[in-house]
Design an enzyme around this catalytic site. Structure first.
Site, short mmCIF file in Angstrom:
data_model
loop_
_atom_site.label_atom_id
_atom_site.label_comp_id
_atom_site.label_asym_id
_atom_site.label_seq_id
_atom_site.Cartn_x
_atom_site.Cartn_y
_atom_site.Cartn_z
N GLY A 27 0.85 -1.06 0.03
CA GLY A 27 0.05 -0.04 -0.01
C GLY A 27 0.95 1.26 -0.06
O GLY A 27 1.96 1.19 0.14
N GLY A 29 1.00 5.30 1.33
CA GLY A 29 0.71 6.20 2.77
C GLY A 29 1.07 7.81 2.35
O GLY A 29 1.54 7.84 1.07
N MET A 31 3.88 9.37 3.22
CA MET A 31 5.14 9.51 3.22
C MET A 31 5.90 8.40 2.21
O MET A 31 6.90 8.95 1.86
CB MET A 31 5.94 9.36 4.73
N VAL A 34 4.32 0.86 1.60
CA VAL A 34 4.68 -0.25 2.30
C VAL A 34 4.74 -1.36 1.59
O VAL A 34 4.11 -1.55 0.66
CB VAL A 34 3.51 -0.43 3.47
N LYS A 49 8.17 -0.35 5.76
CA LYS A 49 7.52 0.95 5.75
C LYS A 49 8.68 1.96 5.19
O LYS A 49 9.53 1.86 5.72
CB LYS A 49 6.89 1.41 6.98
N ASP A 147 -2.00 9.57 18.34
CA ASP A 147 -2.73 9.55 17.22
C ASP A 147 -3.46 8.18 17.55
O ASP A 147 -3.51 7.33 16.36
CB ASP A 147 -1.74 9.35 16.02
#
Length: 187
Positions: A27, A29, A31, A34, A49, A147
């Site tokens: 996937g 993200g 930044m 992954v 990541k 978070d």
């Protein structure tokens, strides 16, 4: 096998990062990307990541964002708890920094809830207690997640719960964020 194949152009999947072989993209993200990877030294499946420096430089805040990315590795990597994702390695290869971590098979709580999956009150209490114990462990070690949301809670296929994404965690002694500064997911 080359020691580091980080020559992949944007959009291409690298063959490996550091000692980790890349299996496939999982996937994307905010930044980076992954990947599913494999540690050939011990045959362990990992999630990798990444953060690409060239991508971060377009934001105008590359150094701050890279520090946040590396802080995630330091924050989660300093913790050893069955309900917090395990970090195996952090490094840079070429223009990419990466965190190799435990590969989690399951789904995040946000996706499950959006599919209409509901939990019983007893399951909700058990989930809350498990997350509270994991966060208490982090707090005892000077790490504040900051978070917590359903997207950062993974329910594994075997029923285990894991907290992920320590990207904006506060570490005792860190001065990367100041009082009154807005970070995280506002809603």
């Amino acid at each position: 096998m080359a020691p580091d194949d980080t020559s992949a152009q944007a959009g291409e999947v690298p063959v490996q990062l550091g000692r980790f072989e890349i299996v496939r993209e999982l996937g994307r993200g905010a930044m980076g990307i992954v990947y599913e990877g494999r540690d050939p030294r011990i045959g362990r499946r990992v999630a990798i990541k990444t953060a690409r420096r060239d991508f971060l430089e377009r934001s105008g805040r590359a150094e701050e964002m890279m520090e946040r990315f590396l802080r995630e590795a330091r924050a989660a990597g300093s913790l050893n708890h069955p309900n917090i994702v395990t970090i195996y390695d952090v490094d840079e290869a070429g223009d990419m920094a990466y965190i190799a971590m435990e590969f989690l098979e399951g789904g995040d709580l946000q996706k499950l809830l959006s599919k209409g999956v509901r939990v019983t009150p007893e399951e909700a209490v058990e989930l809350g207690a498990t997350l509270s114990l994991a966060l208490a462990h982090a707090h005892q070690h000077g790490v504040i997640h900051r978070d917590m949301k359903p997207a950062n809670v993974v329910l594994l296929n075997d029923g285990t719960v894991k907290i992920t994404d320590f990207g904006i965690a506060h570490l005792s002694g860190s001065e990367l964020t100041r009082e009154g500064m807005m970070i995280g997911t506002p809603y």
